[in-house]
Enzyme design. Structure first.
Site, short mmCIF file in Angstrom:
data_model
loop_
_atom_site.label_atom_id
_atom_site.label_comp_id
_atom_site.label_asym_id
_atom_site.label_seq_id
_atom_site.Cartn_x
_atom_site.Cartn_y
_atom_site.Cartn_z
N ASP A 31 0.84 -1.20 0.00
CA ASP A 31 0.00 0.00 0.00
C ASP A 31 0.87 1.25 0.00
OD1 ASP A 31 -1.96 -1.83 0.21
OD2 ASP A 31 -2.85 -1.04 2.05
N ALA A 32 1.95 1.20 0.80
CA ALA A 32 2.80 2.39 0.91
C ALA A 32 3.48 2.69 -0.43
CB ALA A 32 3.86 2.17 1.98
N ASP A 35 0.84 4.15 -2.68
CA ASP A 35 0.58 5.54 -2.29
C ASP A 35 1.68 6.47 -2.79
OD1 ASP A 35 -1.05 4.81 0.87
OD2 ASP A 35 -1.84 5.12 -1.13
N LEU A 81 -21.62 2.14 -20.92
CA LEU A 81 -22.52 2.18 -22.09
C LEU A 81 -21.70 2.41 -23.34
CD1 LEU A 81 -25.36 4.43 -20.65
CD2 LEU A 81 -25.41 1.96 -20.96
N GLU A 109 -33.03 9.87 -20.72
CA GLU A 109 -32.63 10.54 -19.47
C GLU A 109 -31.40 11.40 -19.72
OE1 GLU A 109 -31.73 7.36 -16.78
OE2 GLU A 109 -33.78 6.59 -16.83
N ASP A 113 -23.01 14.20 -15.33
CA ASP A 113 -21.57 14.02 -15.32
C ASP A 113 -21.05 14.01 -13.89
OD1 ASP A 113 -19.08 13.66 -16.29
OD2 ASP A 113 -18.77 15.73 -16.92
N ARG A 132 -17.98 2.88 -8.42
CA ARG A 132 -17.95 1.93 -9.52
C ARG A 132 -16.62 1.18 -9.55
NH1 ARG A 132 -16.18 1.87 -14.81
NH2 ARG A 132 -17.41 0.52 -16.16
N GLU A 166 -25.78 8.26 -10.08
CA GLU A 166 -24.63 9.13 -10.28
C GLU A 166 -24.53 10.10 -9.10
OE1 GLU A 166 -23.15 8.20 -13.01
OE2 GLU A 166 -21.81 9.82 -13.62
N TYR A 218 -30.63 5.92 -11.25
CA TYR A 218 -31.19 5.57 -12.55
C TYR A 218 -31.46 4.09 -12.71
CZ TYR A 218 -26.14 5.16 -13.35
OH TYR A 218 -24.82 4.86 -13.24
N LYS A 282 -32.59 4.18 -23.10
CA LYS A 282 -32.73 2.78 -22.64
C LYS A 282 -34.04 2.21 -23.14
CE LYS A 282 -30.69 4.33 -18.37
NZ LYS A 282 -30.83 4.64 -16.97
N LYS A 306 -23.41 11.17 -26.69
CA LYS A 306 -22.47 12.15 -26.15
C LYS A 306 -22.65 13.49 -26.84
CE LYS A 306 -19.61 9.86 -23.42
NZ LYS A 306 -18.40 10.13 -22.89
N CYS A 400 14.22 37.66 -25.51
CA CYS A 400 13.45 37.31 -24.31
C CYS A 400 12.56 38.48 -23.90
CB CYS A 400 14.40 36.95 -23.17
SG CYS A 400 13.53 36.69 -21.62
N CYS A 403 14.27 39.61 -20.18
CA CYS A 403 15.63 40.15 -20.06
C CYS A 403 16.17 40.71 -21.38
CB CYS A 403 16.58 39.09 -19.51
SG CYS A 403 16.95 37.79 -20.71
N CYS A 418 15.24 31.10 -23.62
CA CYS A 418 16.10 32.19 -23.16
C CYS A 418 17.23 31.49 -22.41
CB CYS A 418 15.33 33.12 -22.23
SG CYS A 418 16.42 34.25 -21.36
N CYS A 423 18.38 35.58 -16.20
CA CYS A 423 17.10 36.20 -16.59
C CYS A 423 16.14 36.16 -15.40
CB CYS A 423 16.50 35.44 -17.77
SG CYS A 423 14.80 35.90 -18.12
S1 IVH Z 1 -27.49 3.89 -17.19
C1 IVH Z 1 -25.16 -0.33 -17.69
N1 IVH Z 1 -28.33 6.33 -16.92
O1 IVH Z 1 -22.89 7.18 -17.56
C2 IVH Z 1 -24.88 1.06 -17.33
N2 IVH Z 1 -26.00 5.93 -16.75
O2 IVH Z 1 -21.23 4.63 -19.32
C3 IVH Z 1 -26.17 1.73 -16.95
N3 IVH Z 1 -24.69 7.92 -16.25
O3 IVH Z 1 -20.90 5.26 -15.69
C4 IVH Z 1 -25.97 3.15 -16.87
N4 IVH Z 1 -26.37 9.33 -16.14
O4 IVH Z 1 -22.61 6.36 -14.29
C5 IVH Z 1 -27.27 5.53 -16.93
N5 IVH Z 1 -29.23 8.45 -16.63
C6 IVH Z 1 -28.18 7.65 -16.65
C7 IVH Z 1 -26.88 8.12 -16.43
C8 IVH Z 1 -25.81 7.22 -16.51
C9 IVH Z 1 -25.06 9.19 -16.04
C10 IVH Z 1 -23.30 7.42 -16.26
C11 IVH Z 1 -23.13 6.11 -15.56
C12 IVH Z 1 -22.13 5.33 -16.36
C13 IVH Z 1 -21.97 6.15 -17.60
C14 IVH Z 1 -22.30 5.32 -18.82
#
Ligand code: IVH
Length: 665
Positions: A31-32, A35, A81, A109, A113, A132, A166, A218, A282, A306, A400, A403, A418, A423
């Site tokens: 661990d050390a 770290d 996803l 949905e 972030d 996660r 999230e 979610y 979904k 995205k 520079c 200087c 420089c 300087c």
């Molecule tokens: S569903 C099987 N719904 O986006 C994964 N994910 O790669 C089911 N995230 O790390 C995820 N908002 O943490 C879902 N409304 C939403 C979300 C959401 C943010 C994040 C989630 C995951 C990443 C997807």
């Protein structure tokens, strides 16, 4: 090795050790040690934020799992996803779904972030909160999860279930945190996501409570009675249980309707109280999930859309040239301040002359900027058709900016330097580096004090730091200084004289010589005088020292200014040697490839680490490239193969004498 290479190396090492720790449950280092590596990476990234990449273990929870937290294996892996970037991708997703499940409908949905987390309730009581992590195993952060106000500690029904969602910091909360950090002179968080990640990793729940984490859920893990519910119904059910489920979810019958919804989200992304970086689509009917199926990494019944990296237009007010510690000249675009991806941006680095020419930036140009990796502001391009008549071309200076001495460029390189070691800009930067934590670590000496002492003409060069004690009266007359603070400062300066060679070496700021290399060099040469006398050949014979570093070191000790500096520091009483023990370099191990087989008295992973720390490499199978096979009892085919190839085979007793020989060296 330069900073960039060391950062890359640290990232790779930490990733490797994380995998060993999480995937194989077979830690390779203590661990050390972990770290120390992680700490070094954080330090380097703090000093050189331009080299932070989104995949760094410091930037994400997955892979940065500290060994300070208990690890928890998820009951079901936390998948990610696959991504869609445009309407076409969404239509293709729809086609794939409809092939398997023509009756499917969709839920849309916002994609918040933040940091994914899983929360467990047993008989209605919150018992566990886990990050996660790498998807299979996360960190136990129950203490911090419990500080989230919206998350009930008791459900309205005594159910046993796992919910996922999230964890995030609302934008307002994030701004408030950064304001108070600024007032306290602390380093600001780059964005709400980093702040949330940092908060989740706090050991102290009180601090997490103050920061005000939030969560949106979610998904609802498998609970027998709830299996038949659609996704929209599970969100409702969570709400009925008192849980903060995704409130912005909408149900759609067709992909066309989803696409409109996605556009609506993207246009209004800044209206949300939290940062969103996309949308998630979904299938609503959970009973179809198994039919539609999964890939190794993600469910096929969902996709993340995205948003495009946010591009913002602003004006280049000026292009100024900064002088770094090594004398490197960097052009910096000073911009009319604008909000980009949640933070105010007023500067962007233009790197070097080639970059400046390639982008063809004029002062008063309108430019498009974005945040690379959502962190570092970057100019994408100039909007040439908007160039005003009074726009001024920018020429790289020949002298520079501080200087005014002529700049120097190595043939074939893009950077200008420089080379005037006196300087002022460089000396200031050098001094800040010299006193900094990883170098001479002179506490209470920082950037502000360096600037102040320069202004007061109390210091001009590094050795002046150690002569400040002769100017106590003048120090006392400085604003904000009293008897006590001056005494503390002078005591800290005196104490630093006894720092070992590696601190001094790093502090001298020799190009390409980082903290780790400083230690390696101190270990190999023991004294500054021995290092000064070393040739390129002597240097490259040291493990981890390459040609480039060897040449810069030799050049450094050739320069008369540097020799004068070293002699001044010697006369002032600085220590020029080290406590680091004898070199662990060992001809039997360095650059040799080992294969370990059979049963040994210690775990294989421990022996592997030991061999690696002595400079060897350990691989899994015997080949022509293998140098030594360490065969424990009941060694089988690998030992036979080694013998047939004429490779050295040793038993554990011999191995121990090899290690012993190392200790005696
Ligand atoms: S569903 C099987 N719904 O986006 C994964 N994910 O790669 C089911 N995230 O790390 C995820 N908002 O943490 C879902 N409304 C939403 C979300 C959401 C943010 C994040 C989630 C995951 C990443 C997807």
């Amino acid at each position: 090795m330069d900073v960039r290479e060391r950062i890359a190396e640290l990232k790779a090492l930490i990733q490797k050790y994380n995998q060993a720790y999480y995937d194989r449950d077979e830690p390779m280092i203590s661990d050390a040690q972990w770290d120390a590596l992680y700490h070094e990476l954080v330090e380097l990234e703090t000093a050189y934020p331009e080299y932070i990449t989104p995949d760094s273990p410091t930037q994400k929870v997955g892979g940065s799992t500290s060994q300070a937290f208990a690890k928890v294996k998820h009951m079901h892996p936390m998948l990610s996803l696959s991504n869609a970037f445009n309407a076409e991708d969404l239509k293709a997703f729809d086609e794939r779904i409809k092939k398997e499940a023509p009756q499917a409908t969709y839920v849309l949905e916002p994609k918040v972030d933040g940091i994914a987390a899983s929360v467990r309730y047993e008989n209605g009581t919150l018992t566990l909160g886990v990050t996660r992590g790498d998807g299979t195993t996360g960190e136990d952060v129950t203490h911090n999860i419990k500080t989230i106000k919206k998350l009930p500690h008791t459900l309205k029904e005594p159910l046993t279930l796992e919910v996922r969602g999230e964890v995030y910091l609302a934008k307002k909360q994030f701004q408030a945190i950064n304001e108070s950090r600024e007032n306290a002179g602390e380093k600001l968080f780059k964005n709400p996501r980093n702040a949330a990640a940092g908060t989740m990793r706090q050991l102290d729940a009180e601090l997490a409570k103050k920061r005000g984490l939030d969560i949106v859920l979610y998904s609802l893990g498998s609970v027998e009675d709830l299996r038949g519910l659609s996704h929209i119904q599970t969100l409702e059910k969570m709400k009925d249980l008192g849980l903060p489920s995704q409130a912005f979810a909408t149900h759609h019958d067709s992909i066309e309707s989803v696409i409109k919804g996605v556009q609506h989200f993207e246009e209004n992304r800044h209206q949300f109280p939290f940062e969103i970086d996309g949308a998630v689509i979904k299938v609503n009917e959970r009973t179809l999930y198994d039919d539609i199926g999964y890939t190794a990494k993600s469910p096929k019944w969902a996709i993340a859309y995205k948003f495009k990296a946010e591009e913002v237009e602003t004006e280049v007010k000026d292009v100024l040239f900064s002088v770094g510690r090594t004398g490197q000249i960097t052009p910096v675009a000073h911009l009319a301040p604008v909000m980009v991806a949640g933070t105010m941006v007023s500067k962007a680095t233009l790197h070097n002359e080639d970059y400046l020419k390639e982008k063809d930036i004029h002062v008063h140009d309108q430019v498009l900027i974005k945040k690379a990796g959502d962190i570092i502001p970057e100019v994408i391009r100039v909007l040439k058709d908007k160039r005003p008549p009074h726009a001024q071309a920018v020429h790289f200076p020949t002298h520079c900016p501080v200087c005014e001495r002529p700049l120097h460029q190595e043939p074939g390189e893009a950077d200008w330097f420089c080379v005037n070691v006196t300087c002022e800009a460089q000396v200031k930067e050098k001094m800040e580096h010299f006193v900094s934590r990883n170098a001479m670590n002179i506490e209470t000496f920082g950037e502000k004090l360096v600037a102040l002492l320069f202004n007061e003409k109390l210091i001009h060069a590094l050795p002046d730091i150690y002569r400040l004690k002769d100017h106590k009266d003048r120090l006392l007359s400085l604003e904000g200084f009293g008897e006590k603070s001056v005494d503390t400062l002078l005591a800290n300066i005196e104490a630093s004289k006894a720092n070992p060679l590696e601190d001094l070496l790093f502090g001298l700021g020799i190009r390409h010589v980082g903290k780790t290399s400083s230690k390696t060099l101190a270990q190999a040469f023991k004294t500054l005088d021995a290092l000064k006398a070393a040739t390129v050949e002597d240097l490259v014979a040291v493990r981890d020292v390459g040609e480039v570093m060897a040449h810069t070191i030799v050049d450094f000790f050739k320069a008369p200014d540097n020799i004068a500096l070293i002699e001044e520091l010697r006369a002032l009483g600085l220590r020029f040697d080290t406590d680091i023990q004898a070199s662990t370099y060992h001809e039997k191990f360095t650059d040799k490839t080992f294969v370990i087989t059979g049963t040994l008295s210690e775990p294989r992973s421990a022996i592997k680490t030991q061999i690696e720390s002595l400079g060897g490499k350990v691989t899994g199978s015997v080949s022509q490239k293998t140098d030594v096979v360490l065969a424990g009892s009941e060694a089988g085919s690998k030992k036979d193969k080694a013998e047939s190839l004429g490779i050295t085979v040793i038993d554990e007793a011999t191995y121990l004498t090899w290690i012993g020989a190392t200790d005696e060296q």
